[in-house]
Design an enzyme around this catalytic site. Sequence first.
Site, PDB file in Angstrom:
ATOM      1  N   ASN A  80       0.830  -1.222   0.000  1.00  0.00           N
ATOM      2  CA  ASN A  80       0.000   0.000   0.000  1.00  0.00           C
ATOM      3  C   ASN A  80       0.859   1.266   0.000  1.00  0.00           C
ATOM      4  O   ASN A  80       0.342   2.370   0.093  1.00  0.00           O
ATOM      5  CB  ASN A  80      -0.965   0.012   1.199  1.00  0.00           C
ATOM      6  CG  ASN A  80      -0.245   0.208   2.527  1.00  0.00           C
ATOM      7  OD1 ASN A  80       0.988   0.178   2.579  1.00  0.00           O
ATOM      8  ND2 ASN A  80      -0.995   0.399   3.599  1.00  0.00           N
ATOM      9  N   GLY A 105       6.772   1.875   2.229  1.00  0.00           N
ATOM     10  CA  GLY A 105       7.581   1.437   1.088  1.00  0.00           C
ATOM     11  C   GLY A 105       7.540   2.475  -0.019  1.00  0.00           C
ATOM     12  O   GLY A 105       6.808   3.463   0.082  1.00  0.00           O
ATOM     13  N   LYS A 123      -4.365  -3.635  12.935  1.00  0.00           N
ATOM     14  CA  LYS A 123      -5.200  -4.197  11.859  1.00  0.00           C
ATOM     15  C   LYS A 123      -4.341  -4.899  10.807  1.00  0.00           C
ATOM     16  O   LYS A 123      -4.701  -5.953  10.301  1.00  0.00           O
ATOM     17  CB  LYS A 123      -6.030  -3.091  11.199  1.00  0.00           C
ATOM     18  CG  LYS A 123      -7.205  -2.637  12.036  1.00  0.00           C
ATOM     19  CD  LYS A 123      -8.040  -1.644  11.247  1.00  0.00           C
ATOM     20  CE  LYS A 123      -9.229  -1.166  12.049  1.00  0.00           C
ATOM     21  NZ  LYS A 123      -9.939  -0.062  11.358  1.00  0.00           N
ATOM     22  N   GLY A 127      -6.135 -16.772   4.744  1.00  0.00           N
ATOM     23  CA  GLY A 127      -7.294 -17.196   3.931  1.00  0.00           C
ATOM     24  C   GLY A 127      -6.868 -17.434   2.482  1.00  0.00           C
ATOM     25  O   GLY A 127      -7.263 -18.421   1.847  1.00  0.00           O
ATOM     26  N   TYR A 147       2.513  -3.127  17.866  1.00  0.00           N
ATOM     27  CA  TYR A 147       3.408  -3.909  17.008  1.00  0.00           C
ATOM     28  C   TYR A 147       3.707  -5.267  17.658  1.00  0.00           C
ATOM     29  O   TYR A 147       3.506  -6.309  17.051  1.00  0.00           O
ATOM     30  CB  TYR A 147       4.687  -3.113  16.795  1.00  0.00           C
ATOM     31  CG  TYR A 147       5.690  -3.746  15.854  1.00  0.00           C
ATOM     32  CD1 TYR A 147       5.487  -3.749  14.477  1.00  0.00           C
ATOM     33  CD2 TYR A 147       6.877  -4.310  16.353  1.00  0.00           C
ATOM     34  CE1 TYR A 147       6.429  -4.306  13.621  1.00  0.00           C
ATOM     35  CE2 TYR A 147       7.816  -4.862  15.493  1.00  0.00           C
ATOM     36  CZ  TYR A 147       7.585  -4.853  14.130  1.00  0.00           C
ATOM     37  OH  TYR A 147       8.522  -5.409  13.279  1.00  0.00           O
ATOM     38  N   TYR A 196      -4.377 -21.567  12.243  1.00  0.00           N
ATOM     39  CA  TYR A 196      -4.764 -21.950  10.865  1.00  0.00           C
ATOM     40  C   TYR A 196      -4.080 -23.263  10.475  1.00  0.00           C
ATOM     41  O   TYR A 196      -4.628 -24.057   9.732  1.00  0.00           O
ATOM     42  CB  TYR A 196      -4.415 -20.849   9.863  1.00  0.00           C
ATOM     43  CG  TYR A 196      -5.535 -19.856   9.647  1.00  0.00           C
ATOM     44  CD1 TYR A 196      -5.829 -18.893  10.607  1.00  0.00           C
ATOM     45  CD2 TYR A 196      -6.303 -19.884   8.478  1.00  0.00           C
ATOM     46  CE1 TYR A 196      -6.865 -17.977  10.420  1.00  0.00           C
ATOM     47  CE2 TYR A 196      -7.336 -18.967   8.281  1.00  0.00           C
ATOM     48  CZ  TYR A 196      -7.608 -18.017   9.257  1.00  0.00           C
ATOM     49  OH  TYR A 196      -8.628 -17.126   9.058  1.00  0.00           O
ATOM     50  N   ARG A 240      14.722   4.487  12.558  1.00  0.00           N
ATOM     51  CA  ARG A 240      15.500   3.378  13.125  1.00  0.00           C
ATOM     52  C   ARG A 240      16.937   3.826  13.355  1.00  0.00           C
ATOM     53  O   ARG A 240      17.444   4.732  12.688  1.00  0.00           O
ATOM     54  CB  ARG A 240      15.426   2.157  12.213  1.00  0.00           C
ATOM     55  CG  ARG A 240      14.092   1.458  12.385  1.00  0.00           C
ATOM     56  CD  ARG A 240      14.027   0.167  11.645  1.00  0.00           C
ATOM     57  NE  ARG A 240      13.486   0.343  10.311  1.00  0.00           N
ATOM     58  CZ  ARG A 240      12.990  -0.658   9.586  1.00  0.00           C
ATOM     59  NH1 ARG A 240      12.968  -1.883  10.054  1.00  0.00           N
ATOM     60  NH2 ARG A 240      12.502  -0.427   8.374  1.00  0.00           N
TER      61      ARG A 240
HETATM   62  P1  NAD Z   1       9.304  -1.380   5.759  1.00  0.00           P
HETATM   63  O1  NAD Z   1       8.481  -0.384   6.494  1.00  0.00           O
HETATM   64  O2  NAD Z   1      10.388  -0.883   4.885  1.00  0.00           O
HETATM   65  O3  NAD Z   1       8.394  -2.346   4.895  1.00  0.00           O
HETATM   66  C1  NAD Z   1       7.055  -2.622   5.172  1.00  0.00           C
HETATM   67  C2  NAD Z   1       6.306  -2.606   3.856  1.00  0.00           C
HETATM   68  O4  NAD Z   1       4.933  -2.973   4.088  1.00  0.00           O
HETATM   69  C3  NAD Z   1       6.265  -1.219   3.201  1.00  0.00           C
HETATM   70  O5  NAD Z   1       6.517  -1.332   1.827  1.00  0.00           O
HETATM   71  C4  NAD Z   1       4.841  -0.721   3.473  1.00  0.00           C
HETATM   72  O6  NAD Z   1       4.398   0.212   2.518  1.00  0.00           O
HETATM   73  C5  NAD Z   1       4.067  -2.028   3.453  1.00  0.00           C
HETATM   74  N1  NAD Z   1       2.821  -2.013   4.227  1.00  0.00           N
HETATM   75  C6  NAD Z   1       2.635  -1.574   5.484  1.00  0.00           C
HETATM   76  N2  NAD Z   1       1.357  -1.768   5.858  1.00  0.00           N
HETATM   77  C7  NAD Z   1       0.724  -2.356   4.810  1.00  0.00           C
HETATM   78  C8  NAD Z   1      -0.605  -2.793   4.580  1.00  0.00           C
HETATM   79  N3  NAD Z   1      -1.543  -2.668   5.516  1.00  0.00           N
HETATM   80  N4  NAD Z   1      -0.904  -3.333   3.373  1.00  0.00           N
HETATM   81  C9  NAD Z   1       0.050  -3.455   2.399  1.00  0.00           C
HETATM   82  N5  NAD Z   1       1.319  -3.039   2.565  1.00  0.00           N
HETATM   83  C10 NAD Z   1       1.643  -2.502   3.754  1.00  0.00           C
HETATM   84  O7  NAD Z   1       9.893  -2.371   6.868  1.00  0.00           O
HETATM   85  P2  NAD Z   1      10.885  -3.617   6.749  1.00  0.00           P
HETATM   86  O8  NAD Z   1      12.007  -3.361   7.643  1.00  0.00           O
HETATM   87  O9  NAD Z   1      11.134  -3.949   5.344  1.00  0.00           O
HETATM   88  O10 NAD Z   1      10.004  -4.759   7.432  1.00  0.00           O
HETATM   89  C11 NAD Z   1       9.330  -5.747   6.676  1.00  0.00           C
HETATM   90  C12 NAD Z   1       8.709  -6.771   7.615  1.00  0.00           C
HETATM   91  O11 NAD Z   1       9.727  -7.397   8.395  1.00  0.00           O
HETATM   92  C13 NAD Z   1       7.718  -6.161   8.596  1.00  0.00           C
HETATM   93  O12 NAD Z   1       6.638  -7.044   8.752  1.00  0.00           O
HETATM   94  C14 NAD Z   1       8.508  -6.083   9.879  1.00  0.00           C
HETATM   95  O13 NAD Z   1       7.675  -6.172  11.009  1.00  0.00           O
HETATM   96  C15 NAD Z   1       9.425  -7.285   9.766  1.00  0.00           C
HETATM   97  N6  NAD Z   1      10.645  -7.089  10.563  1.00  0.00           N
HETATM   98  C16 NAD Z   1      11.635  -6.241  10.143  1.00  0.00           C
HETATM   99  C17 NAD Z   1      12.746  -6.046  10.942  1.00  0.00           C
HETATM  100  C18 NAD Z   1      13.885  -5.157  10.520  1.00  0.00           C
HETATM  101  O14 NAD Z   1      14.814  -4.975  11.296  1.00  0.00           O
HETATM  102  N7  NAD Z   1      13.902  -4.602   9.334  1.00  0.00           N
HETATM  103  C19 NAD Z   1      12.857  -6.714  12.171  1.00  0.00           C
HETATM  104  C20 NAD Z   1      11.815  -7.537  12.572  1.00  0.00           C
HETATM  105  C21 NAD Z   1      10.720  -7.736  11.751  1.00  0.00           C
HETATM  106  N1  UDP Z   2      17.903   4.718  19.152  1.00  0.00           N
HETATM  107  C1  UDP Z   2      18.754   5.759  19.473  1.00  0.00           C
HETATM  108  N2  UDP Z   2      18.778   6.842  18.670  1.00  0.00           N
HETATM  109  C2  UDP Z   2      18.008   6.948  17.546  1.00  0.00           C
HETATM  110  C3  UDP Z   2      17.151   5.878  17.211  1.00  0.00           C
HETATM  111  C4  UDP Z   2      17.118   4.787  18.054  1.00  0.00           C
HETATM  112  O1  UDP Z   2      19.485   5.709  20.471  1.00  0.00           O
HETATM  113  O2  UDP Z   2      18.095   7.977  16.854  1.00  0.00           O
HETATM  114  C5  UDP Z   2      17.899   3.522  20.021  1.00  0.00           C
HETATM  115  C6  UDP Z   2      16.528   3.065  20.483  1.00  0.00           C
HETATM  116  O3  UDP Z   2      16.139   3.744  21.654  1.00  0.00           O
HETATM  117  C7  UDP Z   2      16.778   1.588  20.721  1.00  0.00           C
HETATM  118  C8  UDP Z   2      17.806   1.219  19.652  1.00  0.00           C
HETATM  119  O4  UDP Z   2      18.408   2.441  19.263  1.00  0.00           O
HETATM  120  O5  UDP Z   2      17.326   1.380  21.982  1.00  0.00           O
HETATM  121  C9  UDP Z   2      17.216   0.527  18.435  1.00  0.00           C
HETATM  122  O6  UDP Z   2      16.160   1.319  17.963  1.00  0.00           O
HETATM  123  P1  UDP Z   2      15.358   1.002  16.623  1.00  0.00           P
HETATM  124  O7  UDP Z   2      14.212   1.965  16.576  1.00  0.00           O
HETATM  125  O8  UDP Z   2      16.280   0.959  15.476  1.00  0.00           O
HETATM  126  O9  UDP Z   2      14.857  -0.486  16.809  1.00  0.00           O
HETATM  127  P2  UDP Z   2      14.144  -1.297  17.997  1.00  0.00           P
HETATM  128  O10 UDP Z   2      14.075  -0.450  19.237  1.00  0.00           O
HETATM  129  O11 UDP Z   2      12.795  -1.626  17.476  1.00  0.00           O
HETATM  130  O12 UDP Z   2      15.028  -2.458  18.204  1.00  0.00           O
END
Ligand code: NAD
Ligand code: UDP
Length: 326
Positions: A46, A50, A105, A116, A159, A173, A200
């Site tokens: 969506n 992204g 959601k 599904g 989250y 499922y 991040r």
């Molecule tokens: P991201 O935000 O770059 O990617 C998420 C993507 O999902 C985006 O393209 C966004 O537009 C799309 N999206 C969000 N809500 C949507 C919806 N309702 N319908 C359709 N598309 C939707 O984040 P990412 O880092 O690439 O993460 C991808 C997945 O991996 C996520 O599910 C995240 O929870 C999981 N994950 C990532 C990390 C990480 O460190 N990157 C760690 C743990 C889990």
């Molecule tokens: N963090 C930080 N400065 C920033 C962004 C994040 O010190 O500008 C810290 C944050 O408080 C956390 C860690 O870095 O302790 C990782 O944060 P991030 O949001 O990347 O991921 P998550 O907390 O979900 O692991």
Amino acid sequence: MEKQKTDKAGTGRKKTVLITGGAGFLGSHLCEHCLNKGEHVICVDNFFTGSKDNIKHLMENPNFEIIEHDIIDPFFADKHVDQIYNLACPASPVHYQFNAIRTIKANVLGMINMLGLAMKHKARILQASTSEVYGDPQEHPQKESYWGNVNCIGIRACYDEGKRVAETLCFDYHRQNNVDIRVVRIFNTYGPRMAADDGRVVSNFIVQALKGENLTVYGDGKQTRSFCYVTDLIEGIYRMMNQDNLKGPVNLGNPGEFTILQLAEKIIDTSRSSSKIVFKPLPKDDPVMRRPDITLAKEKLKWEPAIQLDEGLKNTVEYFKSTVKL
Ligand code: NAD
Ligand code: UDP
């Protein structure tokens, strides 16, 4: 390890994989990986976090389709789907807290919609879960058997609890409807195509260092995280999808553990920046420590990360140098 590039009946049809969140950071790398493996890829996104920029280099590929859709609403595929990777969900604290209800959601209704779809197509489905299911962990490093420590009414709960329910749905499922599930718990992953503004820590620090701004360490910076480079992670996800013996959950991450202060110093060094470090308030419920135990992934997927933090940061700094306006 890799099983089949054609369908089960062996008709020679390309394997079709649907990747939700395919225009995101991880999703775009996964789309690319599956295309390189000769698969047909349907990217469903969506575009909340992204962007089309992440996938523009794939658009000319005849095996690549993009469908703009929110997985909160039911989705019907117009062709047979063999595998579904469910990555659609905002992933950074700033983005998932922006509209907490939509985040829940996406995790709950979105998961139900994708399960599904998997049922209808008899497709295998892989859920991108997270180390956040362990919350602020009392066990260290975290093994898959640990049930976690999540504040269910806190600001991260949309989250963390959303992802926990999504895992529950996968297993229900599977038990009730025999859906073929795979669940991976992803630990902090970084690399090219992270959004510069998603809050991040790796992207924040690199952008700040390149702009000569202060690096904003939250709290005292003694909290730890373990950082996995994106190509390693994608290989792990792909192996998990294409093996027949393990449903999961399985941890995927790099067990190297660093304090946030160490990360800030490494990024200042790598980007040869003159930036200083400043301290800002620690957000609520910020986990104190995090490190994956990856014994299961090593044993069952023969997977472990190959790229360590210094090398990964170098590549990521180069990426941001070429994309961020300085
Ligand atoms: P991201 O935000 O770059 O990617 C998420 C993507 O999902 C985006 O393209 C966004 O537009 C799309 N999206 C969000 N809500 C949507 C919806 N309702 N319908 C359709 N598309 C939707 O984040 P990412 O880092 O690439 O993460 C991808 C997945 O991996 C996520 O599910 C995240 O929870 C999981 N994950 C990532 C990390 C990480 O460190 N990157 C760690 C743990 C889990
Ligand atoms: N963090 C930080 N400065 C920033 C962004 C994040 O010190 O500008 C810290 C944050 O408080 C956390 C860690 O870095 O302790 C990782 O944060 P991030 O949001 O990347 O991921 P998550 O907390 O979900 O692991």
